[in-house]
Design a protein around this motif. Structure first.
Motif, PDB file in Angstrom:
ATOM      1  N   ALA A 184       8.611   4.841  -6.190  1.00 47.85           N
ATOM      2  CA  ALA A 184       7.988   3.340  -5.783  1.00 47.85           C
ATOM      3  C   ALA A 184       9.030   2.582  -5.011  1.00 47.85           C
ATOM      4  O   ALA A 184       8.994   2.173  -3.949  1.00 47.85           O
ATOM      5  CB  ALA A 184       7.172   2.571  -6.603  1.00 47.85           C
ATOM      6  N   LEU A 185      10.117   2.406  -5.991  1.00 45.73           N
ATOM      7  CA  LEU A 185      11.368   1.832  -5.438  1.00 45.73           C
ATOM      8  C   LEU A 185      12.068   2.492  -4.177  1.00 45.73           C
ATOM      9  O   LEU A 185      12.432   1.908  -3.321  1.00 45.73           O
ATOM     10  CB  LEU A 185      12.382   1.807  -6.661  1.00 45.73           C
ATOM     11  CG  LEU A 185      13.525   0.679  -6.462  1.00 45.73           C
ATOM     12  CD1 LEU A 185      13.073  -0.607  -5.933  1.00 45.73           C
ATOM     13  CD2 LEU A 185      14.463   0.729  -7.623  1.00 45.73           C
ATOM     14  N   VAL A 186      11.977   3.856  -4.198  1.00 44.62           N
ATOM     15  CA  VAL A 186      12.690   4.738  -3.186  1.00 44.62           C
ATOM     16  C   VAL A 186      11.913   4.465  -1.913  1.00 44.62           C
ATOM     17  O   VAL A 186      12.514   4.212  -0.807  1.00 44.62           O
ATOM     18  CB  VAL A 186      12.842   6.104  -3.715  1.00 44.62           C
ATOM     19  CG1 VAL A 186      13.208   6.904  -2.437  1.00 44.62           C
ATOM     20  CG2 VAL A 186      14.001   6.375  -4.676  1.00 44.62           C
ATOM     21  N   MET A 187      10.563   4.434  -1.943  1.00 44.10           N
ATOM     22  CA  MET A 187       9.572   4.453  -0.987  1.00 44.10           C
ATOM     23  C   MET A 187      10.017   2.880  -0.275  1.00 44.10           C
ATOM     24  O   MET A 187       9.941   2.856   0.846  1.00 44.10           O
ATOM     25  CB  MET A 187       8.338   4.414  -1.510  1.00 44.10           C
ATOM     26  CG  MET A 187       7.267   4.003  -0.290  1.00 44.10           C
ATOM     27  SD  MET A 187       7.326   4.918   1.203  1.00 44.10           S
ATOM     28  CE  MET A 187       6.485   6.321   0.771  1.00 44.10           C
ATOM     29  N   ALA A 188      10.057   1.828  -1.183  1.00 39.78           N
ATOM     30  CA  ALA A 188       9.931   0.464  -0.748  1.00 39.78           C
ATOM     31  C   ALA A 188      11.525   0.511  -0.015  1.00 39.78           C
ATOM     32  O   ALA A 188      11.762  -0.241   1.071  1.00 39.78           O
ATOM     33  CB  ALA A 188       9.997  -0.459  -1.886  1.00 39.78           C
ATOM     34  N   LEU A 189      12.726   1.070  -0.555  1.00 38.68           N
ATOM     35  CA  LEU A 189      13.924   0.673  -0.024  1.00 38.68           C
ATOM     36  C   LEU A 189      14.143   1.595   1.227  1.00 38.68           C
ATOM     37  O   LEU A 189      14.615   1.123   2.389  1.00 38.68           O
ATOM     38  CB  LEU A 189      15.008   1.381  -1.092  1.00 38.68           C
ATOM     39  CG  LEU A 189      15.300   0.486  -2.206  1.00 38.68           C
ATOM     40  CD1 LEU A 189      16.194   1.117  -3.288  1.00 38.68           C
ATOM     41  CD2 LEU A 189      15.798  -0.887  -1.792  1.00 38.68           C
ATOM     42  N   ASP A 248       0.855  -1.204  -0.101  1.00 35.06           N
ATOM     43  CA  ASP A 248      -0.050   0.111   0.092  1.00 35.06           C
ATOM     44  C   ASP A 248       0.739   1.000  -0.013  1.00 35.06           C
ATOM     45  O   ASP A 248       0.749   2.271  -0.610  1.00 35.06           O
ATOM     46  CB  ASP A 248      -0.941  -0.078   1.244  1.00 35.06           C
ATOM     47  CG  ASP A 248      -2.327   0.606   0.900  1.00 35.06           C
ATOM     48  OD1 ASP A 248      -2.473   0.728  -0.094  1.00 35.06           O
ATOM     49  OD2 ASP A 248      -2.777   0.976   2.010  1.00 35.06           O
ATOM     50  N   ALA A 249       1.889   1.266   0.866  1.00 33.23           N
ATOM     51  CA  ALA A 249       2.624   2.486   0.768  1.00 33.23           C
ATOM     52  C   ALA A 249       3.523   2.668  -0.377  1.00 33.23           C
ATOM     53  O   ALA A 249       3.619   3.705  -1.067  1.00 33.23           O
ATOM     54  CB  ALA A 249       3.774   2.108   2.024  1.00 33.23           C
ATOM     55  N   THR A 250       4.031   1.468  -1.122  1.00 37.46           N
ATOM     56  CA  THR A 250       4.724   1.761  -2.273  1.00 37.46           C
ATOM     57  C   THR A 250       3.669   2.197  -3.578  1.00 37.46           C
ATOM     58  O   THR A 250       3.939   2.989  -4.370  1.00 37.46           O
ATOM     59  CB  THR A 250       5.369   0.297  -2.794  1.00 37.46           C
ATOM     60  OG1 THR A 250       6.020  -0.229  -1.732  1.00 37.46           O
ATOM     61  CG2 THR A 250       5.991   0.461  -3.844  1.00 37.46           C
ATOM     62  N   ALA A 251       2.629   1.695  -3.534  1.00 38.22           N
ATOM     63  CA  ALA A 251       1.588   2.425  -4.254  1.00 38.22           C
ATOM     64  C   ALA A 251       1.141   3.822  -4.220  1.00 38.22           C
ATOM     65  O   ALA A 251       1.189   4.427  -5.187  1.00 38.22           O
ATOM     66  CB  ALA A 251       0.191   1.415  -4.159  1.00 38.22           C
ATOM     67  N   ILE A 259      15.144  -7.886  -4.102  1.00 34.32           N
ATOM     68  CA  ILE A 259      14.363  -8.385  -5.643  1.00 34.32           C
ATOM     69  C   ILE A 259      13.074  -7.911  -5.346  1.00 34.32           C
ATOM     70  O   ILE A 259      12.194  -7.715  -6.354  1.00 34.32           O
ATOM     71  CB  ILE A 259      14.896  -9.801  -5.800  1.00 34.32           C
ATOM     72  CG1 ILE A 259      16.417  -9.887  -6.185  1.00 34.32           C
ATOM     73  CG2 ILE A 259      14.063 -10.334  -7.044  1.00 34.32           C
ATOM     74  CD1 ILE A 259      17.037 -11.466  -6.273  1.00 34.32           C
ATOM     75  N   LEU A 260      12.389  -8.642  -4.249  1.00 30.78           N
ATOM     76  CA  LEU A 260      10.909  -8.590  -4.129  1.00 30.78           C
ATOM     77  C   LEU A 260      10.473  -6.813  -4.218  1.00 30.78           C
ATOM     78  O   LEU A 260       9.601  -6.528  -4.670  1.00 30.78           O
ATOM     79  CB  LEU A 260      10.396  -9.132  -2.908  1.00 30.78           C
ATOM     80  CG  LEU A 260       9.994 -10.449  -2.818  1.00 30.78           C
ATOM     81  CD1 LEU A 260       9.597 -10.970  -1.277  1.00 30.78           C
ATOM     82  CD2 LEU A 260       8.743 -10.882  -3.709  1.00 30.78           C
ATOM     83  N   THR A 261      11.232  -5.933  -3.592  1.00 31.50           N
ATOM     84  CA  THR A 261      11.158  -4.766  -3.548  1.00 31.50           C
ATOM     85  C   THR A 261      10.950  -4.109  -5.075  1.00 31.50           C
ATOM     86  O   THR A 261      10.122  -3.412  -5.323  1.00 31.50           O
ATOM     87  CB  THR A 261      12.108  -4.116  -2.621  1.00 31.50           C
ATOM     88  OG1 THR A 261      12.119  -4.490  -1.327  1.00 31.50           O
ATOM     89  CG2 THR A 261      11.950  -2.604  -2.692  1.00 31.50           C
ATOM     90  N   LEU A 262      12.177  -4.404  -6.004  1.00 30.43           N
ATOM     91  CA  LEU A 262      12.072  -4.255  -7.018  1.00 30.43           C
ATOM     92  C   LEU A 262      11.034  -4.626  -7.925  1.00 30.43           C
ATOM     93  O   LEU A 262      10.275  -3.876  -8.579  1.00 30.43           O
ATOM     94  CB  LEU A 262      13.412  -4.562  -7.781  1.00 30.43           C
ATOM     95  CG  LEU A 262      13.299  -4.421  -9.274  1.00 30.43           C
ATOM     96  CD1 LEU A 262      13.561  -2.737  -9.400  1.00 30.43           C
ATOM     97  CD2 LEU A 262      14.802  -5.061  -9.742  1.00 30.43           C
ATOM     98  N   ALA A 263      10.418  -5.992  -7.777  1.00 28.04           N
ATOM     99  CA  ALA A 263       9.534  -6.278  -8.530  1.00 28.04           C
ATOM    100  C   ALA A 263       7.900  -5.644  -8.022  1.00 28.04           C
ATOM    101  O   ALA A 263       7.087  -5.476  -8.695  1.00 28.04           O
ATOM    102  CB  ALA A 263       9.193  -7.842  -8.245  1.00 28.04           C
TER     103      ALA A 263
END
Length: 266
Positions: A67-72, A39-42, A173-177
């Motif tokens: 989205a990648l910056v948020m996930a990381l 949800d946060a990534t979206a 890898i999951l974060t990137l996907a």
């Protein structure tokens, strides 16, 4: 191709492309209990859309980057004295708010904000199709390449270490996907409904699956049926397409829950 001149065919292909990527990815979201993470990534993706429009770069690239910056960021801050649900809540809502504010400053750019929030699958172009299927293909390649390692790291991190697998690398890898899925799904269901398309098919498939691979396969079928059913419902009842897709998925989840209850009581 003349076939792609039909907006409904393009919408169906776009929806199927997103479903193929979101369903197996959603299984990992469910297994790792990463619902709020997705949800946060979206939510962060809307900030990426605003930055992409301001810098005149492809929306897909901006959405993936933010989205990648948020996930990381979430992965980095987790375990450093912050409660995960609190951290995700703060970052998700902050990113969405900053994104909406940033969009309001784009006076020289015409933007249909509702399309990015709730999707506009019926307006998918040939270029959008190429981006969606390219991104979905990359997600599927990533998952196929690292499936066993991702599964081991998800189910038992200690076993992963013993097998020479680095769980943090698999998390990356999951974060990137996940960032890729969010970026390709924006056009179909919008940033506010992406998490639903990730979670609901996987949750629907769970009671009927006897293996992780079977769960991913059933979830994919549920996601494709939800997309096609939502499209048909939207055209027939003149309802918003993105929310209609999620409503069909929710209906399938309710049916699967009832079937599970009947099977347990039998």
């Amino acid at each position: 191709m003349a076939l792609l001149d039909d907006f409904l065919i393009r919408a169906m292909l776009a929806g199927i492309g997103v479903a193929l990527a979101a369903a197996p990815m959603g299984c990992f979201v469910v297994w790792r209990r990463m619902a709020y993470f997705g949800d946060a990534t979206a939510h962060a993706a809307i900030l990426g859309v605003a930055l992409a429009l301001a810098l005149d770069i492809p929306v897909f690239g901006g959405a993936v980057a933010v989205a990648l910056v948020m996930a990381l960021t979430v992965s980095t801050l987790a375990g450093r004295g912050y409660s995960m649900d609190t951290l995700l809540g703060v970052l998700a809502h902050s990113a969405l708010a900053f994104g909406l504010v940033a969009v309001s400053f784009l006076t020289d750019v015409r933007i249909d904000l509702m399309a990015y929030l709730f999707g506009d699958i019926l307006a998918v172009s040939r270029g959008d199709l190429a981006v969606i299927w390219g991104g979905a293909g990359l997600v599927l390649v990533l998952l196929a390449w690292r499936w066993q390692a991702l599964l081991t790291a998800t189910l038992n991190p200690d076993l992963a270490y013993a097998s020479g697998i680095d769980p943090r690398r698999e998390q990356l890898i999951l974060t990137l996907a996940l960032a890729l899925v969010v970026a390709v799904a924006i056009k179909v269901v919008g940033v506010l409904l992406i998490a639903a398309l990730l979670l609901i098919p996987a949750a629907t498939a769970r009671p009927f699956a006897r293996s992780p691979e079977q769960m991913a396969g059933i979830a994919t079928v549920v996601a494709v049926v939800s997309v096609l059913g939502g499209l048909q419902a939207s055209l027939h009842y003149n309802t918003p397409t993105g929310p209609s897709i999620v409503c069909v998925a929710a209906g399938l989840f309710i049916l699967s829950s009832l079937a599970r209850g009947l099977r347990q009581s039998a």
